[in-house]
Design a protein around this motif. Structure first.
Motif, short mmCIF file in Angstrom:
data_model
loop_
_atom_site.label_atom_id
_atom_site.label_comp_id
_atom_site.label_asym_id
_atom_site.label_seq_id
_atom_site.Cartn_x
_atom_site.Cartn_y
_atom_site.Cartn_z
N GLU A 181 0.80 -1.23 0.00
CA GLU A 181 0.00 0.00 0.00
C GLU A 181 0.83 1.28 0.00
OE1 GLU A 181 -3.01 0.23 -0.69
OE2 GLU A 181 -4.36 -1.00 0.48
N THR A 182 2.13 1.19 -0.28
CA THR A 182 2.92 2.42 -0.28
C THR A 182 2.64 3.29 -1.51
OG1 THR A 182 4.76 1.15 -1.20
CG2 THR A 182 4.79 1.59 1.17
N ASP A 183 2.21 2.68 -2.62
CA ASP A 183 1.86 3.49 -3.79
C ASP A 183 0.69 4.42 -3.50
OD1 ASP A 183 3.86 2.48 -5.32
OD2 ASP A 183 2.59 1.20 -6.58
N ALA A 184 -0.17 4.03 -2.57
CA ALA A 184 -1.31 4.88 -2.20
C ALA A 184 -0.87 6.19 -1.58
CB ALA A 184 -2.23 4.13 -1.24
N LEU A 185 0.37 6.25 -1.08
CA LEU A 185 0.87 7.45 -0.41
C LEU A 185 1.45 8.47 -1.36
CD1 LEU A 185 2.64 5.83 2.68
CD2 LEU A 185 0.23 6.41 2.35
N ASP A 186 1.55 8.14 -2.62
CA ASP A 186 2.04 9.11 -3.61
C ASP A 186 1.11 10.33 -3.58
OD1 ASP A 186 2.44 10.55 -6.11
OD2 ASP A 186 3.52 8.77 -6.82
N PRO A 187 1.66 11.54 -3.43
CA PRO A 187 0.81 12.74 -3.34
C PRO A 187 -0.10 12.94 -4.55
CG PRO A 187 3.05 13.24 -2.65
CD PRO A 187 3.08 11.86 -3.22
N ARG A 188 0.20 12.30 -5.66
CA ARG A 188 -0.63 12.45 -6.86
C ARG A 188 -1.86 11.56 -6.82
NH1 ARG A 188 4.04 10.81 -10.94
NH2 ARG A 188 4.15 9.21 -9.30
N ASN A 189 -1.95 10.67 -5.84
CA ASN A 189 -3.02 9.68 -5.81
C ASN A 189 -4.15 10.07 -4.86
OD1 ASN A 189 -1.67 8.19 -7.74
ND2 ASN A 189 -0.65 6.87 -6.23
N LEU A 190 -5.20 9.25 -4.85
CA LEU A 190 -6.47 9.59 -4.22
C LEU A 190 -6.42 9.63 -2.70
CD1 LEU A 190 -9.56 10.06 -4.46
CD2 LEU A 190 -9.83 7.57 -4.50
N VAL A 191 -5.76 8.64 -2.09
CA VAL A 191 -5.78 8.52 -0.63
C VAL A 191 -5.09 9.72 0.00
CG1 VAL A 191 -4.90 7.20 1.32
CG2 VAL A 191 -5.94 6.02 -0.62
N ASP A 192 -5.79 10.38 0.94
CA ASP A 192 -5.19 11.55 1.60
C ASP A 192 -4.89 11.31 3.07
OD1 ASP A 192 -7.80 11.45 2.41
OD2 ASP A 192 -8.19 13.60 2.18
N ARG A 193 -5.40 10.21 3.64
CA ARG A 193 -5.13 9.91 5.03
C ARG A 193 -5.05 8.39 5.21
NH1 ARG A 193 -5.77 14.69 7.57
NH2 ARG A 193 -5.69 13.91 9.70
N VAL A 194 -4.28 7.96 6.21
CA VAL A 194 -4.17 6.53 6.50
C VAL A 194 -4.61 6.29 7.94
CG1 VAL A 194 -2.27 6.34 4.86
CG2 VAL A 194 -1.76 6.56 7.31
N ASP A 195 -4.84 5.03 8.26
CA ASP A 195 -5.36 4.65 9.57
C ASP A 195 -4.31 4.04 10.47
OD1 ASP A 195 -8.28 5.19 8.92
OD2 ASP A 195 -7.71 3.79 7.33
#
Length: 362
Positions: free
Chosen positions: A59-73
């Motif tokens: 799930e590290t690709d989700a942390l790219d600033p260009r991507n949708l996810v803005d917060r993690v749990d």
């Protein structure tokens, strides 16, 4: 008069709202574990910077600033190499049961918890190659999450090794003049060394103690002891084949200062400087070195009228400092292991425990 101020722990959990949980397995073939950094219920901004040549992630690709996810749990650090990433499933299940995660529909239960994860190589260090973290261990870790953070041979640091010495978990924090808190947690499992072979001094201590060299005779004797321990380790592990140099140092640096994903990415990158001060060499092909940066956003990065860029610079410098100190504390807290997977002496056994509680000028 009652003092309601929270107790300072010199820990990642000095950042308000963060919790850390460890799940540890040692003995009967096991020498591994999992560590979870749990976000406040509102989640946290997250970014990652990977510098090692052999990372294992989820799930590290989700942390790219260009991507949708803005917060993690939550963020998971785990032993077990790529197999150990299964532990993230247990953390996700625990979060889902509480309705925490990325909203994927109108109903409360329609969530997808976002749990970036990274692993380190400790396979076989307890003797059993198949003894590695799974979903149950991840759930145990998140269920144990609290403000008290164990150090040394716990969680993801249970089977960690630094060079020829035992590695482990360490944590540190600082409160900046402007009021923001910056904390770090490191799991030290490096191909390189955390100690200067000429003096026995932990590399990070040069920055914390002004570079003063302790008594040379003491460190020459300690170096000879370590060389004998290394020879014994080579003899034991050589019987079963050479120990593969697949390692990784993982770190999480967090702040309550409000950062966007791009700023968090910059913090993750700059915090690698702390890793480079405390481990040499670093970021090798057989390392999976990476730093996660987290922001709870509980306070503004800069107060009204203050220079935001200067406030960010202060934060970046602090991130490197606390990562370095967390690595030093991990090495000093570790305890030696003598088992079927090898002999891994600890720094405290070779050089003695420090009696002071020096944490550096940060």
């Amino acid at each position: 008069m009652k003092d309601d101020a929270p107790r300072w722990r010199d820990s990642l959990t000095d950042v308000p709202g963060l919790r850390v949980g460890h799940a540890t397995r040692a003995g009967r073939g096991w020498l591994t574990g999992t560590t979870v950094v749990l976000a406040p219920e509102t989640g946290m901004v997250a970014a990652v910077d990977v510098r090692g040549g052999g990372p294992g992630t989820r799930e590290t690709d989700a942390l790219d600033p260009r991507n949708l996810v803005d917060r993690v749990d939550a963020v998971l650090l785990t032993g077990g190499s790529a197999y150990g990433l299964d532990a993230a499933s247990g953390v996700m299940a625990w979060l889902e049961e509480r309705g925490r995660g990325f909203r994927a529909g109108p109903k409360p239960e329609q969530v997808v918890p976002v749990v970036p994860a990274a692993c380190l190589f400790d396979l076989g260090r307890g003797g059993d190659w198949r003894a590695r973290p799974d979903a149950a261990l991840g759930r145990e870790a998140v269920e144990r999450a609290s403000v008290e953070v164990g150090q040394g041979n716990v969680g993801a640091g249970t089977g960690a090794v630094a060079g020829s010495m035992k590695g482990g978990v360490g944590t540190a924090a600082v409160r900046l003049p402007g009021g923001a808190t910056v904390g770090a947690l490191a799991v030290v499992n490096a191909v390189g060394s955390v100690r200067d072979p000429e003096t026995g001094v932990l590399y990070g201590r040069y920055f914390m103690d002004g570079g003063e060299r302790p008594d040379r005779a003491v460190h020459l004797a300690a170096r000879e002891s370590l060389e004998r321990a290394e020879a014994e380790t080579a003899r034991r592990t050589g019987a079963a084949g050479a120990r593969a140099p697949f390692n990784t140092t993982l770190a999480v640096v967090a702040t309550d200062a409000g950062l966007d994903s791009w700023q968090a990415k910059k913090l993750a990158g700059s915090s690698h400087d702390g890793l480079a001060r405390a481990v040499r060499p670093v970021h090798l092909l057989h390392d999976g070195d990476m730093v996660f940066a987290l922001s709870t956003g509980a306070r503004p990065l800069a107060q009204a009228g203050e220079n935001t860029a200067l406030a960010m610079d202060e934060l970046l410098a602090a991130g490197a400092d606390v990562v370095m100190r967390a690595i030093v504390k991990a090495a000093e807290a570790a305890r030696g292991v003598d088992g079927p997977g090898g002999l891994f002496p600890a720094y405290r056994e070779l050089y003695g425990e420090r009696r002071d509680t020096e944490s550096g000028p940060f």
